[in-house]
Design a protein around this motif. Structure first.
Motif, mmCIF file in Angstrom:
data_model
loop_
_atom_site.group_PDB
_atom_site.id
_atom_site.type_symbol
_atom_site.label_atom_id
_atom_site.label_comp_id
_atom_site.label_asym_id
_atom_site.label_seq_id
_atom_site.Cartn_x
_atom_site.Cartn_y
_atom_site.Cartn_z
ATOM 1 N N ARG A 165 15.877 10.505 -27.466
ATOM 2 C CA ARG A 165 14.561 10.965 -27.873
ATOM 3 C C ARG A 165 14.607 11.575 -29.270
ATOM 4 O O ARG A 165 15.626 12.151 -29.671
ATOM 5 C CB ARG A 165 14.036 12.019 -26.886
ATOM 6 C CG ARG A 165 13.914 11.529 -25.459
ATOM 7 C CD ARG A 165 12.803 10.508 -25.300
ATOM 8 N NE ARG A 165 12.836 9.887 -23.979
ATOM 9 C CZ ARG A 165 11.957 8.985 -23.563
ATOM 10 N NH1 ARG A 165 10.994 8.587 -24.370
ATOM 11 N NH2 ARG A 165 12.047 8.461 -22.365
ATOM 12 N N SER A 166 13.483 11.497 -29.944
ATOM 13 C CA SER A 166 13.382 12.134 -31.252
ATOM 14 C C SER A 166 13.252 13.642 -31.068
ATOM 15 O O SER A 166 13.006 14.132 -29.956
ATOM 16 C CB SER A 166 12.154 11.604 -31.995
ATOM 17 O OG SER A 166 10.964 12.024 -31.331
ATOM 18 N N SER A 167 13.398 14.365 -32.160
ATOM 19 C CA SER A 167 13.263 15.827 -32.093
ATOM 20 C C SER A 167 11.867 16.212 -31.622
ATOM 21 O O SER A 167 11.696 17.152 -30.834
ATOM 22 C CB SER A 167 13.548 16.443 -33.463
ATOM 23 O OG SER A 167 14.883 16.201 -33.848
ATOM 24 N N GLU A 168 10.867 15.483 -32.092
ATOM 25 C CA GLU A 168 9.492 15.786 -31.693
ATOM 26 C C GLU A 168 9.288 15.541 -30.205
ATOM 27 O O GLU A 168 8.643 16.347 -29.507
ATOM 28 C CB GLU A 168 8.515 14.930 -32.493
ATOM 29 C CG GLU A 168 7.054 15.232 -32.199
ATOM 30 C CD GLU A 168 6.108 14.399 -33.036
ATOM 31 O OE1 GLU A 168 4.903 14.422 -32.760
ATOM 32 O OE2 GLU A 168 6.589 13.724 -33.975
ATOM 33 N N THR A 177 11.584 15.617 -27.907
ATOM 34 C CA THR A 177 12.347 16.640 -27.184
ATOM 35 C C THR A 177 11.579 17.954 -27.140
ATOM 36 O O THR A 177 11.536 18.624 -26.106
ATOM 37 C CB THR A 177 13.719 16.851 -27.843
ATOM 38 O OG1 THR A 177 14.460 15.636 -27.765
ATOM 39 C CG2 THR A 177 14.494 17.948 -27.139
ATOM 40 N N ARG A 178 10.963 18.318 -28.261
ATOM 41 C CA ARG A 178 10.164 19.552 -28.287
ATOM 42 C C ARG A 178 8.992 19.456 -27.322
ATOM 43 O O ARG A 178 8.661 20.429 -26.631
ATOM 44 C CB ARG A 178 9.666 19.822 -29.712
ATOM 45 C CG ARG A 178 10.721 20.397 -30.644
ATOM 46 C CD ARG A 178 10.096 20.940 -31.920
ATOM 47 N NE ARG A 178 9.456 19.891 -32.707
ATOM 48 C CZ ARG A 178 10.095 19.190 -33.642
ATOM 49 N NH1 ARG A 178 11.377 19.432 -33.900
ATOM 50 N NH2 ARG A 178 9.447 18.263 -34.322
#
Length: 227
Positions: free
Chosen positions: A45-48, A50-51
């Motif tokens: 997953r991307s950081s976004e 994941t957030r």
């Protein structure tokens, strides 16, 4: 001795009921956490993303904590010590936000006329409406509508669905814990939500009832005092 045994028996029944209700109410936020973790694990997953997943898990965990605090306070008689005020529309939007519906069902929270402030904790408002909304989404054919408005007697919250409705023969048993009209209807549920909703609303001097005059589907009504 008989009086002592009766007191012990009542205490055990109360604890068993509380345990069943906690399990019932915690089921949905726990399912959200499990589903989000499973989704996050399926691929990188991307950081976004994941957030976003962490925010969903945090919200569900916060909901679980609120549920525990609310039910335990009510069981100890402390729920009535806090009288709000609570913004009813904000509580309804917050309650509906994390819910998922099938592609065939539309959930609508009607905009309020003016500000509706209830003399009850926001958690009580949410927990009293939550089982009604859960049932409506479970049985609706295409639409669930939640409307809140001010009346002379206080605040009225209507949860309406266009499902099959309540069988007339079952109406007197609606608020009895553990009762369901059709055990083999393909829907999950322990029959605890309606009795819990009514008890929580009454702890804030409100109530929950089934609107038998509504013919197209099912309508439940929560009434709460104004702040």
């Amino acid at each position: 001795m008989d009086a002592l045994l009766d007191k012990i028996r009542a205490g055990l029944l109360h604890e068993q009921q509380l345990t069943r209700e906690l399990s019932h109410e915690l089921r949905n936020p726990l399912a959200r956490i499990v589903a989000e973790v499973d989704w996050w694990r399926t691929r990188p997953r991307s950081s976004e993303e994941t957030r976003y997943s962490l925010a969903v898990v945090e919200d569900a965990a916060s909901s679980m904590r609120t549920i525990c605090d609310t039910l335990l306070d009510e069981a100890q008689g402390a729920a009535s010590t806090h009288r709000g005020p609570a913004d009813v529309h904000a509580a309804l939007v917050r309650l509906a936000g994390p819910r998922t519906t099938s592609s065939a069902v539309t959930l609508r929270i009607a905009p309020p006329i003016g500000r509706l402030m209830a003399a009850a904790p926001a958690a009580i408002v949410e927990r009293a409406v939550s089982p009604l909304l859960e049932n409506a989404l479970r049985y609706a054919h295409s639409q669930v509508t939640v409307v809140a408005r001010l009346e002379a007697a206080g605040i009225r919250i209507e949860v309406t669905d266009d499902g099959p409705g309540v069988p007339p023969w079952f109406a007197p048993q609606l608020f009895h814990p553990g009762r369901r009209a059709e055990l083999g209807d393909g829907h999950t549920g322990a029959g605890l939500g309606l009795s819990l909703a009514r008890r929580l609303a009454r702890s804030a001097d409100g109530d929950v009832h089934h609107d038998a005059s509504h013919r197209e589907g099912t309508r439940f009504v929560v009434t709460l005092p104004t702040a």
